[in-house]
Design a protein around this motif. Structure first.
Motif, PDB file in Angstrom:
ATOM      1  N   VAL A 102       0.821  -1.212   0.000  1.00 24.83           N
ATOM      2  CA  VAL A 102       0.000   0.000   0.000  1.00 24.83           C
ATOM      3  C   VAL A 102       0.857   1.264   0.000  1.00 24.83           C
ATOM      4  N   GLY A 103       2.173   1.119  -0.113  1.00 28.18           N
ATOM      5  CA  GLY A 103       3.048   2.270  -0.195  1.00 28.18           C
ATOM      6  C   GLY A 103       4.090   2.292   0.899  1.00 28.18           C
ATOM      7  N   SER A 104       5.344   2.563   0.505  1.00 35.03           N
ATOM      8  CA  SER A 104       6.423   2.602   1.492  1.00 35.03           C
ATOM      9  C   SER A 104       6.320   3.813   2.402  1.00 35.03           C
ATOM     10  N   ASN A 105       5.425   4.758   2.096  1.00 36.54           N
ATOM     11  CA  ASN A 105       5.199   5.909   2.972  1.00 36.54           C
ATOM     12  C   ASN A 105       4.068   5.672   3.956  1.00 36.54           C
ATOM     13  N   ARG A 106       3.520   4.456   3.977  1.00 35.17           N
ATOM     14  CA  ARG A 106       2.389   4.175   4.872  1.00 35.17           C
ATOM     15  C   ARG A 106       2.760   3.149   5.936  1.00 35.17           C
ATOM     16  N   PRO A 118      14.030  10.377   8.990  1.00 38.31           N
ATOM     17  CA  PRO A 118      13.831   9.914   7.616  1.00 38.31           C
ATOM     18  C   PRO A 118      15.015  10.252   6.720  1.00 38.31           C
ATOM     19  N   ALA A 119      14.989   9.612   5.535  1.00 39.89           N
ATOM     20  CA  ALA A 119      16.049   9.824   4.561  1.00 39.89           C
ATOM     21  C   ALA A 119      15.605  10.701   3.405  1.00 39.89           C
ATOM     22  N   ASP A 120      14.298  10.907   3.236  1.00 41.64           N
ATOM     23  CA  ASP A 120      13.826  11.704   2.108  1.00 41.64           C
ATOM     24  C   ASP A 120      12.607  12.514   2.531  1.00 41.64           C
ATOM     25  N   THR A 121      12.109  13.327   1.611  1.00 43.16           N
ATOM     26  CA  THR A 121      11.001  14.211   1.945  1.00 43.16           C
ATOM     27  C   THR A 121       9.670  13.479   2.018  1.00 43.16           C
ATOM     28  N   SER A 122       9.635  12.204   1.595  1.00 39.88           N
ATOM     29  CA  SER A 122       8.448  11.379   1.836  1.00 39.88           C
ATOM     30  C   SER A 122       8.457  10.785   3.233  1.00 39.88           C
ATOM     31  N   LEU A 123       9.495  11.119   4.003  1.00 36.57           N
ATOM     32  CA  LEU A 123       9.649  10.727   5.411  1.00 36.57           C
ATOM     33  C   LEU A 123       9.808   9.225   5.579  1.00 36.57           C
ATOM     34  N   ARG A 124      10.460   8.602   4.605  1.00 34.07           N
ATOM     35  CA  ARG A 124      10.770   7.181   4.689  1.00 34.07           C
ATOM     36  C   ARG A 124      12.166   6.990   5.269  1.00 34.07           C
ATOM     37  N   VAL A 125      12.368   5.876   5.968  1.00 36.06           N
ATOM     38  CA  VAL A 125      13.634   5.609   6.646  1.00 36.06           C
ATOM     39  C   VAL A 125      14.496   4.706   5.778  1.00 36.06           C
ATOM     40  N   ASN A 126      15.756   5.066   5.639  1.00 39.55           N
ATOM     41  CA  ASN A 126      16.727   4.265   4.898  1.00 39.55           C
ATOM     42  C   ASN A 126      17.123   3.042   5.722  1.00 39.55           C
ATOM     43  N   LEU A 127      16.770   1.857   5.256  1.00 41.57           N
ATOM     44  CA  LEU A 127      17.038   0.635   6.013  1.00 41.57           C
ATOM     45  C   LEU A 127      18.519   0.279   6.047  1.00 41.57           C
ATOM     46  N   ASP A 128      19.316   0.863   5.158  1.00 41.29           N
ATOM     47  CA  ASP A 128      20.739   0.545   5.126  1.00 41.29           C
ATOM     48  C   ASP A 128      21.469   0.972   6.396  1.00 41.29           C
ATOM     49  N   ILE A 129      20.896   1.911   7.150  1.00 36.47           N
ATOM     50  CA  ILE A 129      21.618   2.464   8.295  1.00 36.47           C
ATOM     51  C   ILE A 129      21.494   1.598   9.538  1.00 36.47           C
ATOM     52  N   ILE A 130      20.633   0.583   9.527  1.00 34.35           N
ATOM     53  CA  ILE A 130      20.387  -0.201  10.727  1.00 34.35           C
ATOM     54  C   ILE A 130      21.626  -1.031  11.083  1.00 34.35           C
ATOM     55  N   PRO A 131      22.065  -1.025  12.353  1.00 32.13           N
ATOM     56  CA  PRO A 131      23.247  -1.795  12.769  1.00 32.13           C
ATOM     57  C   PRO A 131      22.926  -3.288  12.855  1.00 32.13           C
TER      58      PRO A 131
END
Length: 1009
Positions: A102-106, A118-131
């Motif tokens: 239903v959308g990565s912004n939801r 967030p990583a962008d203006t759609s306020l989505r989180v970049n999963l690459d940063i997770i330890p």
């Protein structure tokens, strides 16, 4: 993976299902008698959630040899792949997850229960940063999360839970490489931890580094050459080398008049003529440029990260805690060499690089030319017989052969015979080399707070968190349109007519290699963009038991009351080159500066009410309630609430259900992003070809959209299958509403110890959804296209209808592709008129039992059946079904059935594990006319992958894990390069859904002391 069921939207991830009771036991807090499970802030030793939760454990992440968590999450059945590390085009340097499609912004991404910046203006989180190395587990909650974490949790929450009681030191080193010898991945993590004062506190520090090498599409046999989905023949771009030229106007309409369609071989008035460098003339047709070898199947990544957390209990009533993380992340995307991409340029007929043969063809074609106009004399009466003025200082005229010859010799712009001709150029600048984009992200977040006991049954927590994310994109190899035009405006080989900026004339009209290095240095200056995000948040809550129990229950009522504040600020800034439409060649949409922000103040509460316990047919009956009121600075007050229940007639069987009502406010991108023109995959145009010549209504529509009379009959469809689209934010957007519910059961039979199964039905409906129309919908609203067979129903259309006039064509050619600055193409306006719906069933099963005295068997299965996933952009648009289908309208693949099944056999200090991942078959969306494509590309067979891993404890402190991924070297299915959406259909396949690495090997070393 673990399961109390249901997941989200990424297609595959092996799962170790465990019972809810086991999960509770794993997640005890420091006191050992209360659990904190994602999905509620209430701690209760008897709580089993009414909402489905799937859990990816530390062991599963290790067996999959995961370098980033996105690789695991997108493989969960029921999830839909979002932008990830296997996608080159459209990748902004981050990876996301799209729960339930239903959308990565939801959905919301949390770290230890707190939102990440967030990583962008759609306020989505970049999963690459997770330890990854520090993770204890990943919880994926897919129902009833809005009242607990915020109304934007429409499809669920992903909560990454780190180890909080680590003591000692641990070094983890992962190495992976494909059988082809490419695609190396290396990850190293050092974790240090210590307990403080007999367990009153703990501190943990993690240092990490990841290096991932690229895999190019040219490094795999099936993707080395671009394949046209229409014909099965070599495909690619019409911007090629040697140069392709067309010129609009004149009695013949298009320079050269007749050319050959590269897909079908049929001759038509398409205007595609390519230079024959030996003869110095233009020949009909062209050879498409194969851009595949340059694009990535695996994006290169280099990452440095540091993560620290600590807690210290001063007293039971006061414990301080803090965590901090910093990530420096560099991702590269790559493109084929730049080009002119349909730039229309005024070329002097005296340009020394323009072959005489082409000049002769221009004159013979009676092409519309432009010559200098005599400056207006206010004292001179208007001469009505004079040519019409088309641009300042220019008039339209036709040149006869004698005048053309004179223009050929005129090198001075003040010469009355000096003449320029507008040519549309398709020249691939292979001399520039590849286009490279380097995106560096620097991100940090800190969190600090206090928690403790108010009384033996009441607890509190308060926290503050602040995070920043800054990403810079540096580009090279593109070139600038303005400098290209300046270079082309030359009448000598060593000096431009405009000598500013040190201009150097460019030779686009020779064979490959004719572009001079000096001209490249002048045209390719590089450019830069950046974006930023800021997140400030604070919150506090109290939770526990107020001290009363209902008469038929054994456990007391539990509650939580809390408040939260969040402020988001995000924006983008660019150099003037990137802000100018079409200025950076091949860059797609311009990136104008903008900034947006909003804040939200919230209050929430939850209540868990045990109604009956320990009775016949009511071993447990519990009611769960939740509500949240949110005051957004943009849309005002919104309300979210949920109601759920669990009922266990007997201890071995528990039924559960949950209903949630949420309202999601628009994000910064949806509200404030400026309108820009970019590219989308599309391969239809009713105005193309000869149809408008015989249909007066269709002709009128094409003219109303900006085509000229001379272009009718010569309009074409982009051979690369792309179309210009214009979209952006809408500050008038309102919130969207969603209703979600789940119902299911957990079964742990006494007669089969070690076995647990969960089954859950989910249903998500978003109304007033913030959406943009699909390309098909835009055409249907204007042209009356019949979706079933692609035919037109023009009789019901009108040239004055805004649905038609909103489509804007290339003024130079009449096409729907070309220069972005002059060709808006299809309007994709964001509105609240959309509707999104999906439903399906998740099934998990887990079994653990000894096979012999020395061998244990653990089996876990996780499957999904998606019944429906529909999208309707507007009340008049098609309610489009995408489950089991693919097309340019259905972005990422969403199978009807999918499953993961892992079996692990353990004996002594060695274990062997086999994982099987299966995806259902697909077919091309039937309503979008599959007959346009090669038949073999209109279906995709079911797909299986098998992974094998072995784990051995060599010493008490040393473990090795050896893995073979894609044991049988299964290649991805091929569908050509332009049958799906631009972002997901790449390299003749769908690289986010199918394995493009091939058989690969991994070795992980874990040393602890």
């Amino acid at each position: 993976m673990a399961a109390a069921p249901a997941l989200a939207q990424d297609q595959d991830a092996e799962v170790d299902a465990v019972s809810a009771a086991d999960l509770e036991q794993e997640n005890t807090d420091r006191s050992g008698d209360a659990i904190i499970v994602t999905g509620t802030r209430i701690s209760n030793p008897n709580l089993e959630l009414a909402s489905p939760v799937a859990v990816v454990g530390e062991e599963e992440l290790a067996l999959q040899a995961t370098s980033t968590v996105e690789e695991t999450l997108r493989e969960i059945p029921g999830a839909v792949a979002s932008l990830g590390s296997n996608l080159n085009n459209g990748n902004g340097g981050s990876t996301f997850i799209n729960l339930r499609g239903v959308g990565s912004n939801r959905n919301i991404t949390l770290l230890n229960g707190t939102r990440l910046v967030p990583a962008d203006t759609s306020l989505r989180v970049n999963l690459d940063i997770i330890p990854t190395a520090l993770l204890e587990r990943v919880d994926v909650l897919t129902g009833g999360a809005g009242s607990t974490y915020g109304a934007d949790a429409v499809s669920g929450v992903i909560n990454f839970v780190t180890k909080t009681d680590f003591e000692g030191a641990e070094l983890t080193v992962l190495n992976s490489i494909t059988e082809e010898g490419d695609g190396y991945v290396g990850r190293a993590d050092l974790t240090l931890g210590a307990n403080l004062e007999d367990g009153r506190g703990n501190v943990v520090l993690n240092l990490g580094y990841t290096k991932r090498d690229p895999i190019r599409q040219g490094q795999r046999d099936y993707s080395e050459f671009n394949i046209s989905s229409f014909s099965g023949n070599p495909g690619g771009s019409s911007t090629t080398t040697p140069i392709r030229i067309s010129a609009a106007g004149g009695a013949s309409g298009i320079l050269g008049n007749i050319s050959t369609d590269p897909d079908t071989g049929a001759e038509s008035n398409t205007g595609f003529l390519q230079l024959d460098p030996d003869a110095g003339v233009l020949r009909p047709g062209f050879t498409p440029f194969n851009f595949n070898p340059f694009n990535y199947f695996q994006l290169p990544l280099e990452q440095y990260r540091i993560y620290a957390q600590g807690n210290y209990e001063i007293s039971p009533a006061f414990e301080v805690f803090a965590e901090a993380m910093y990530v420096d992340n560099e991702v590269r995307t790559n493109g084929a060499p730049s080009g002119t991409f349909g730039v229309t340029a005024p070329i002097p007929l005296s340009n020394p690089f323009l072959p005489q043969g082409i000049v002769d063809q221009i004159c013979a074609a009676d092409t519309l030319l432009y010559v200098p106009a005599i400056p207006d004399d206010p004292a001179t009466p208007e001469d009505e017989s004079a040519p019409a003025v088309s641009a300042p200082g220019q008039v339209e005229a036709f040149l006869d052969p004698a005048a053309c010859a004179a223009a050929r010799a005129a090198t001075d712009p003040d010469d009355p015979n000096f003449t320029t001709v507008n040519l549309t150029l398709g020249r691939r600048l292979v001399e520039f080399g590849e286009r490279l984009s380097v995106r560096e992200t620097k991100q940090f977040q800190i969190k600090t707070g206090v928690r403790g006991e108010i009384s033996p049954t009441l607890n509190y927590e308060a926290f503050f968190s602040y995070g920043e994310s800054d990403r810079t994109r540096k580009q090279s190899g593109n070139g600038l349109r303005s400098r290209l035009l300046q270079s082309l405006n030359s009448t000598s080989t060593d000096q431009c007519l405009d000598t500013t900026n040190g201009c150097v004339p460019i030779n686009l009209f020779g064979p490959t290699g004719s572009v001079q290095p000096e001209a490249q240095a002048f045209i390719d200056t590089g450019n830069q963009q950046s974006n930023f995000n800021r997140l400030t948040q604070a919150g506090a809550y109290i939770e526990g038991e107020p001290g009363f129990t209902l008469p038929w229950a054994l456990s007391g009522v539990s509650f939580v009351l809390g408040t939260e504040y969040r402020e988001y600020t995000a924006g983008a800034s660019s150099d003037i080159l990137s802000q100018t439409p079409s200025e950076v060649l091949g860059n797609g949409a311009a990136t104008p500066d903008f900034t947006g922000s909003y804040d939200v103040k919230e209050a929430y509460g939850e209540l868990v009410v045990p109604l009956v316990e320990g009775k016949s047919f009511f071993d447990e009956l519990t009611l769960q309630l939740g509500g949240r009121v949110s005051d957004y600075s943009t849309t005002g007050t919104e309300y979210t609430w949920k109601v759920g229940a669990t009922w266990a007639p007997v201890p071995s069987l528990l039924f559960r259900g949950n209903y949630q009502k949420v309202t999601r406010a628009p994000n910064i991108f949806e509200l404030f992003n400026p309108q820009v023109t970019g590219l989308a995959n599309f391969s239809a145009d009713p105005c193309a070809g000869s149809a408008p010549l015989s249909n007066a209504d269709l002709r009128a529509i094409c003219l109303a959209q900006g085509a000229t009379s001379g272009q009718i009959g010569g309009i074409i469809i982009d051979p690369a299958g792309q179309v210009n689209v214009t979209s952006g934010g809408n500050p008038n957007l309102d919130s969207e509403d969603a209703n979600t519910w789940t119902i299911g059961a957990i079964f742990s039979p006494d007669f089969l110890p070690g076995f647990t199964a969960t089954i859950d039905y989910y249903n998500i409906e978003v109304t007033d959804a913030i959406t943009i129309p699909t390309e098909d919908d835009i055409f249907a609203n204007c042209f009356g296209v019949n979706y079933a067979d692609g035919s037109l129903a023009i009789d019901g259309s009108s040239a004055s209808d805004p649905a038609c006039t909103g489509i804007r064509r290339n003024p130079a050619t009449g096409n729907l592709f070309g220069e972005l600055a002059t060709t808006p193409g299809l309007p994709q306006v964001r509105t609240n008129q959309g509707k999104i719906f999906t439903d399906g069933i998740d099934l998990t099963m887990a079994y653990s039992a000894p096979l012999t005295d020395s061998i244990d068997w653990n089996s876990s299965f996780q499957g999904n059946w998606t019944n429906s996933s529909t999208f309707q952009a507007s009340p008049n648009g098609l309610d489009r079904e995408c489950v089991g289908f693919y097309s340019s309208n259905c972005a990422s693949l969403q199978p009807e059935f999918s499953f993961n099944w892992r079996n692990t056999f353990s004996f002594n200090d060695v274990s062997v594990s086999v994982a099987w991942r299966w995806l259902d078959s697909f077919e091309y969306e039937p309503i979008s006319d599959p007959s346009r494509f090669v038949e073999e590309f209109t279906t995709i067979d079911s797909y299986s992958l098998v992974d094998l891993s072995a784990r051995a404890k060599v010493l008490d402190s040393l473990d090795f894990i050896f893995g073979i991924q894609n044991v049988f070297d299964k290649t991805p299915p091929l569908v050509g390069s332009n049958i799906g959406s631009t972002g997901f259909n790449s390299g003749n396949t769908y690289p986010s859904n199918y394995d493009v690495r091939g058989r690969s090997y991994s070795l992980t070393l874990k040393l602890g002391f």
